[in-house]
Design a protein around this motif. Structure first.
Motif, mmCIF file in Angstrom:
data_model
loop_
_atom_site.group_PDB
_atom_site.id
_atom_site.type_symbol
_atom_site.label_atom_id
_atom_site.label_comp_id
_atom_site.label_asym_id
_atom_site.label_seq_id
_atom_site.Cartn_x
_atom_site.Cartn_y
_atom_site.Cartn_z
ATOM 1 N N MET A 223 0.848 -1.187 0.000
ATOM 2 C CA MET A 223 0.000 0.000 0.000
ATOM 3 C C MET A 223 0.879 1.230 0.000
ATOM 4 N N LEU A 224 0.363 2.274 -0.589
ATOM 5 C CA LEU A 224 1.158 3.500 -0.730
ATOM 6 C C LEU A 224 0.320 4.703 -0.330
ATOM 7 N N TYR A 225 0.870 5.491 0.611
ATOM 8 C CA TYR A 225 0.263 6.780 0.964
ATOM 9 C C TYR A 225 0.937 7.867 0.141
ATOM 10 N N ILE A 226 0.139 8.775 -0.415
ATOM 11 C CA ILE A 226 0.655 9.927 -1.151
ATOM 12 C C ILE A 226 -0.069 11.158 -0.631
ATOM 13 N N GLY A 227 0.681 12.136 -0.126
ATOM 14 C CA GLY A 227 0.035 13.345 0.375
ATOM 15 C C GLY A 227 0.996 14.185 1.190
ATOM 16 N N SER A 228 0.445 14.888 2.172
ATOM 17 C CA SER A 228 1.239 15.758 3.028
ATOM 18 C C SER A 228 2.029 14.942 4.040
ATOM 19 N N GLY B 61 -6.410 7.377 2.595
ATOM 20 C CA GLY B 61 -5.106 7.952 2.301
ATOM 21 C C GLY B 61 -4.173 7.017 1.575
ATOM 22 N N PHE B 62 -4.474 5.711 1.560
ATOM 23 C CA PHE B 62 -3.619 4.729 0.908
ATOM 24 C C PHE B 62 -4.227 4.281 -0.415
ATOM 25 N N ARG B 63 -3.384 3.732 -1.248
ATOM 26 C CA ARG B 63 -3.819 3.116 -2.491
ATOM 27 C C ARG B 63 -3.030 1.825 -2.707
#
Length: 295
Positions: free
Chosen positions: A1-6, A166-168
């Protein structure tokens, strides 16, 4: 899983489905760098600030007595400590000075690095989290069966459920060459561990754009009010001059006036930006589209 953001609001790895943090990186490098304008000091013409009295003709000495004006003298009448006549047989008048313009370097612009603290030079943060493969004898998942449950030589993983907020769902590209994402993970994202900053500003320089010409008439007086002149001579920038003085005269004051006062002009150059900030140590992830929000 991957979080992308702040990075400030990044969640920890999901404790059940993907508890192991395997990667952190960044994207969208944002490190402003400004070259401030170059400036030049003003060119100047300067009056000679000291007369030197010699006790012998032709300014031969051996004894010289200085008769000085204050710093930044504007040529107005100056009555300093008198030089008595027995010490004044000739007078050395120094040349005027012409000072060229000089570059005024702006304050250096501080650089930031990914290691400078939490004021991040990146706009986007990524955190990859990994779960554990399922053991082939896990009866809670596969039940009691002797049938093969995974293709030979491969591992089984939980079927992807909707990822936490928040994850993908993503895979990390570990192959060589140009990354290519598979059809079932079509969205490519590239993140970086660091960046290299080679930016700098070119040095400032000053180029004369107008001719400089400076000369002044310097006068010496036998009284303290600059009324009884016994010597008056015009000097330029090339060399000082010597003038013999009649006997019985003491030096008590001096003055000067500009005969030519054109210090010149100049043009500033430099302060141009060279180099660039380049992200380094890239990693590529291939992701599934985010699930559609519930209606």
């Amino acid at each position: 899983m991957l979080y992308i953001g702040s990075e400030l609001s990044a969640p920890e790895c999901p404790p059940v489905s993907a508890p192991a943090k395997v990667y952190e990186g960044h994207a969208d490098l944002d490190v402003p760098y400004e070259c401030l304008p170059c400036r030049c000091s003003e060119p100047t013409c300067g009056l000679p600030s000291v007369l030197r009295a010699s006790d012998a003709p032709l300014c031969q000495g051996p004894t010289f007595t200085a008769f000085g004006a204050p710093t930044g003298w504007d040529g107005s009448c100056v009555a300093a400590t008198a030089v008595p006549d027995e010490r004044l047989a000739s007078l050395v008048i120094a040349p005027v000075t012409a000072t060229a313009c000089e570059p005024i370097e702006p304050e250096p612009v501080p650089r930031r690095s990914a290691r400078d603290g939490f004021i991040s030079p990146w706009k986007t943060f990524a955190r990859a989290c990994k779960g554990d493969p399922i053991a082939l004898d896990d009866e809670d998942v596969f039940g009691d069966t002797d049938e093969p449950v995974c293709p030979a030589g491969e591992k089984c993983w939980p079927a992807p459920e909707p990822p936490p907020p928040g994850f993908r769902q993503c895979i990390m590209y570990l192959g060589g060459g140009e990354p290519v994402c598979p059809d079932d993970y079509p969205l490519m994202h590239v993140f970086y561990r660091d960046f290299e900053d080679t930016r700098e500003c070119t040095p400032c320089a000053c180029t004369p754009t107008g001719e400089s010409s400076c000369s002044a008439s310097v006068s010496a007086y036998a009284d303290g009010a600059c009324t009884d002149a016994f010597a008056s001579i015009t000097v330029g920038t090339e060399a000082g001059l010597c003038v013999d003085v009649m006997e019985g005269v003491a030096l008590k004051s001096m003055s000067a006036t500009w005969t030519t006062h054109r210090p010149g002009t100049c043009q500033a150059s430099g302060g141009e930006l060279l180099g660039e900030a380049t992200p380094t140590r890239p990693s590529t992830f291939c992701c599934q589209p985010l699930p559609a929000p519930p209606r």
